[in-house]
Design a protein around this motif. Structure first.
Motif, PDB file in Angstrom:
ATOM      1  N   THR A  44       0.782  -1.198   0.196  1.00 36.29           N
ATOM      2  CA  THR A  44       0.049  -0.130  -0.146  1.00 36.29           C
ATOM      3  C   THR A  44       0.906   1.317  -0.057  1.00 36.29           C
ATOM      4  N   GLY A  45       1.992   1.064   0.122  1.00 36.26           N
ATOM      5  CA  GLY A  45       3.051   2.329   0.164  1.00 36.26           C
ATOM      6  C   GLY A  45       4.469   2.136   0.253  1.00 36.26           C
ATOM      7  N   LEU A  46       5.242   3.377   0.194  1.00 30.59           N
ATOM      8  CA  LEU A  46       6.714   3.121   0.496  1.00 30.59           C
ATOM      9  C   LEU A  46       6.805   3.789   1.888  1.00 30.59           C
ATOM     10  N   VAL A  47       7.823   3.477   2.781  1.00 31.17           N
ATOM     11  CA  VAL A  47       7.870   4.231   3.863  1.00 31.17           C
ATOM     12  C   VAL A  47       9.501   4.256   4.023  1.00 31.17           C
ATOM     13  N   ILE A  48       9.892   5.567   4.375  1.00 24.49           N
ATOM     14  CA  ILE A  48      11.579   5.887   4.423  1.00 24.49           C
ATOM     15  C   ILE A  48      11.470   6.671   6.106  1.00 24.49           C
ATOM     16  N   ILE A  49      12.147   5.578   6.915  1.00 22.18           N
ATOM     17  CA  ILE A  49      12.306   5.947   8.181  1.00 22.18           C
ATOM     18  C   ILE A  49      13.780   6.721   8.539  1.00 22.18           C
ATOM     19  N   CYS A  50      13.851   7.832   8.693  1.00 20.42           N
ATOM     20  CA  CYS A  50      15.228   8.698   8.877  1.00 20.42           C
ATOM     21  C   CYS A  50      15.695   8.564  10.251  1.00 20.42           C
ATOM     22  N   GLU A  51      16.767   8.311  10.725  1.00 18.39           N
ATOM     23  CA  GLU A  51      17.325   8.341  12.160  1.00 18.39           C
ATOM     24  C   GLU A  51      18.606   8.914  12.272  1.00 18.39           C
ATOM     25  N   ILE A  52      18.941   9.308  13.237  1.00 17.27           N
ATOM     26  CA  ILE A  52      20.396   9.459  13.457  1.00 17.27           C
ATOM     27  C   ILE A  52      21.202   8.443  13.452  1.00 17.27           C
ATOM     28  N   ASP A  53      22.551   8.710  12.661  1.00 14.07           N
ATOM     29  CA  ASP A  53      23.446   7.585  12.580  1.00 14.07           C
ATOM     30  C   ASP A  53      24.930   8.021  13.228  1.00 14.07           C
ATOM     31  N   ASP A  54      25.709   7.048  13.292  1.00 13.26           N
ATOM     32  CA  ASP A  54      26.823   7.089  14.033  1.00 13.26           C
ATOM     33  C   ASP A  54      27.693   8.083  13.022  1.00 13.26           C
ATOM     34  N   PRO A  55      28.382   9.219  13.648  1.00 15.66           N
ATOM     35  CA  PRO A  55      29.242  10.020  12.568  1.00 15.66           C
ATOM     36  C   PRO A  55      30.508   9.307  12.174  1.00 15.66           C
ATOM     37  N   PRO A  56      31.088   9.836  11.056  1.00 12.68           N
ATOM     38  CA  PRO A  56      32.409   9.000  10.424  1.00 12.68           C
ATOM     39  C   PRO A  56      33.440   8.904  11.707  1.00 12.68           C
ATOM     40  N   PRO A  57      34.083   7.982  11.774  1.00  9.54           N
ATOM     41  CA  PRO A  57      35.264   7.855  12.865  1.00  9.54           C
ATOM     42  C   PRO A  57      36.287   8.830  12.744  1.00  9.54           C
ATOM     43  N   GLY A  58      36.787   9.428  13.740  1.00  2.41           N
ATOM     44  CA  GLY A  58      37.955  10.432  13.480  1.00  2.41           C
ATOM     45  C   GLY A  58      37.612  11.812  13.159  1.00  2.41           C
ATOM     46  N   ASN A  59      36.475  12.206  12.892  1.00  2.00           N
ATOM     47  CA  ASN A  59      35.980  13.527  12.650  1.00  2.00           C
ATOM     48  C   ASN A  59      35.983  14.374  13.727  1.00  2.00           C
ATOM     49  N   SER A  60      36.526  15.565  13.572  1.00  2.00           N
ATOM     50  CA  SER A  60      36.431  16.551  14.602  1.00  2.00           C
ATOM     51  C   SER A  60      35.564  17.752  14.133  1.00  2.00           C
ATOM     52  N   ARG A  61      35.004  17.654  12.927  1.00  2.00           N
ATOM     53  CA  ARG A  61      34.234  18.941  12.556  1.00  2.00           C
ATOM     54  C   ARG A  61      32.881  18.744  13.140  1.00  2.00           C
ATOM     55  N   PRO A  62      31.756  19.827  13.318  1.00  2.00           N
ATOM     56  CA  PRO A  62      30.675  19.448  13.708  1.00  2.00           C
ATOM     57  C   PRO A  62      29.910  18.594  12.365  1.00  2.00           C
ATOM     58  N   THR A  63      29.369  17.638  12.924  1.00  2.00           N
ATOM     59  CA  THR A  63      28.716  16.570  12.007  1.00  2.00           C
ATOM     60  C   THR A  63      27.510  16.034  12.205  1.00  2.00           C
ATOM     61  N   MET A  64      26.556  15.894  11.357  1.00  2.00           N
ATOM     62  CA  MET A  64      25.211  15.299  11.440  1.00  2.00           C
ATOM     63  C   MET A  64      25.061  14.380  10.424  1.00  2.00           C
ATOM     64  N   SER A  65      25.004  13.037  11.034  1.00  2.00           N
ATOM     65  CA  SER A  65      24.738  11.798  10.094  1.00  2.00           C
ATOM     66  C   SER A  65      23.456  11.207  10.166  1.00  2.00           C
ATOM     67  N   MET A  66      22.884  10.952   9.260  1.00  2.00           N
ATOM     68  CA  MET A  66      21.605  10.440   9.095  1.00  2.00           C
ATOM     69  C   MET A  66      21.430   8.833   8.106  1.00  2.00           C
ATOM     70  N   LYS A  67      20.643   8.176   8.677  1.00  2.00           N
ATOM     71  CA  LYS A  67      20.413   7.003   7.819  1.00  2.00           C
ATOM     72  C   LYS A  67      19.007   6.757   7.387  1.00  2.00           C
ATOM     73  N   MET A  68      18.819   6.472   6.216  1.00  2.00           N
ATOM     74  CA  MET A  68      17.446   6.247   5.573  1.00  2.00           C
ATOM     75  C   MET A  68      17.043   4.828   5.396  1.00  2.00           C
ATOM     76  N   THR A  69      16.054   4.093   6.158  1.00  2.00           N
ATOM     77  CA  THR A  69      15.919   2.694   6.186  1.00  2.00           C
ATOM     78  C   THR A  69      14.681   2.850   5.184  1.00  2.00           C
ATOM     79  N   GLN A  70      14.352   1.833   3.964  1.00  2.00           N
ATOM     80  CA  GLN A  70      13.307   1.806   3.329  1.00  2.00           C
ATOM     81  C   GLN A  70      12.346   0.651   3.567  1.00  2.00           C
ATOM     82  N   PHE A  71      11.012   0.653   3.554  1.00  2.00           N
ATOM     83  CA  PHE A  71      10.168  -0.513   3.884  1.00  2.00           C
ATOM     84  C   PHE A  71       9.080  -0.256   2.813  1.00  2.00           C
ATOM     85  N   LEU A  72       8.638  -1.359   2.564  1.00  2.00           N
ATOM     86  CA  LEU A  72       7.164  -1.510   2.112  1.00  2.00           C
ATOM     87  C   LEU A  72       6.084  -1.530   3.007  1.00  2.00           C
ATOM     88  N   ARG A  73       5.081  -0.697   2.905  1.00  2.00           N
ATOM     89  CA  ARG A  73       3.754  -0.947   4.037  1.00  2.00           C
ATOM     90  C   ARG A  73       2.768  -2.048   3.253  1.00  2.00           C
TER      91      ARG A  73
END
Length: 158
Positions: free
Chosen positions: A36-65
């Motif tokens: 009945t649809g496509l669902v994309i769930i967005c969540e915080i992810d772990d930042p790349p290792p060793g990065n000292s700059r301000p970082t925002m990491s997001m993962k997008m997981t896709q589902f069929l409803r």
């Protein structure tokens, strides 16, 4: 209710519904269900290792409803890392929800040669690997929903 909450469904947890016996599992028969649809769930992810700059990491997981409101995960996850350079003040990731949704939809399209075109055939093949028969044409016409975790909504200041 705030204007930004329009179209949002909240599901209350009922403490009085505590079970005294385990729930009985029913057989899961995909042949009786439709997509009945496509669902994309967005969540915080772990930042790349060793990065000292301000970082925002997001993962997008896709589902069929499915028609029973269950969801089947597609192994078509995506992710994005955003960096801020030269900041000495507190970093703000503030964006409108429309901007972030647009970016998410662009990112899940992958490396398609035509911008704005989803890889519907890939979605159809991923569904088939999970025992769900649905054609690319059918998927193209179904609604898609982008959901953000509470943590991401706070970071983006929705």
């Amino acid at each position: 209710m705030k204007d930004s909450d329009a179209g949002v469904r909240y599901v209350p947890l009922d403490p009085d519904a505590a079970r005294t016996e385990p729930a009985k599992r029913l057989p899961f028969d995909l042949s009786t269900l439709s997509v009945t649809g496509l669902v994309i769930i967005c969540e915080i992810d772990d930042p790349p290792p060793g990065n000292s700059r301000p970082t925002m990491s997001m993962k997008m997981t896709q589902f069929l409803r499915l028609s029973d409101e269950s969801m089947i995960r597609l192994d078509m996850d995506r992710g994005v890392n955003t960096f801020k350079y030269g900041y000495t003040e507190p970093v703000s990731w503030k964006r409108t929800s429309a901007d972030v949704i647009s970016e998410v939809l662009t990112l899940v399209q992958g490396d398609e040669p035509d911008p704005g075109v989803f890889p519907w055939e890939e979605y159809s093949q991923a569904a088939k690997l999970r025992g769900i028969s649905v054609g690319a044409e059918t998927l193209r016409d179904l609604p898609h929903t982008v959901l953000f975790s509470d943590e991401l909504a706070t970071i983006f200041e929705f």
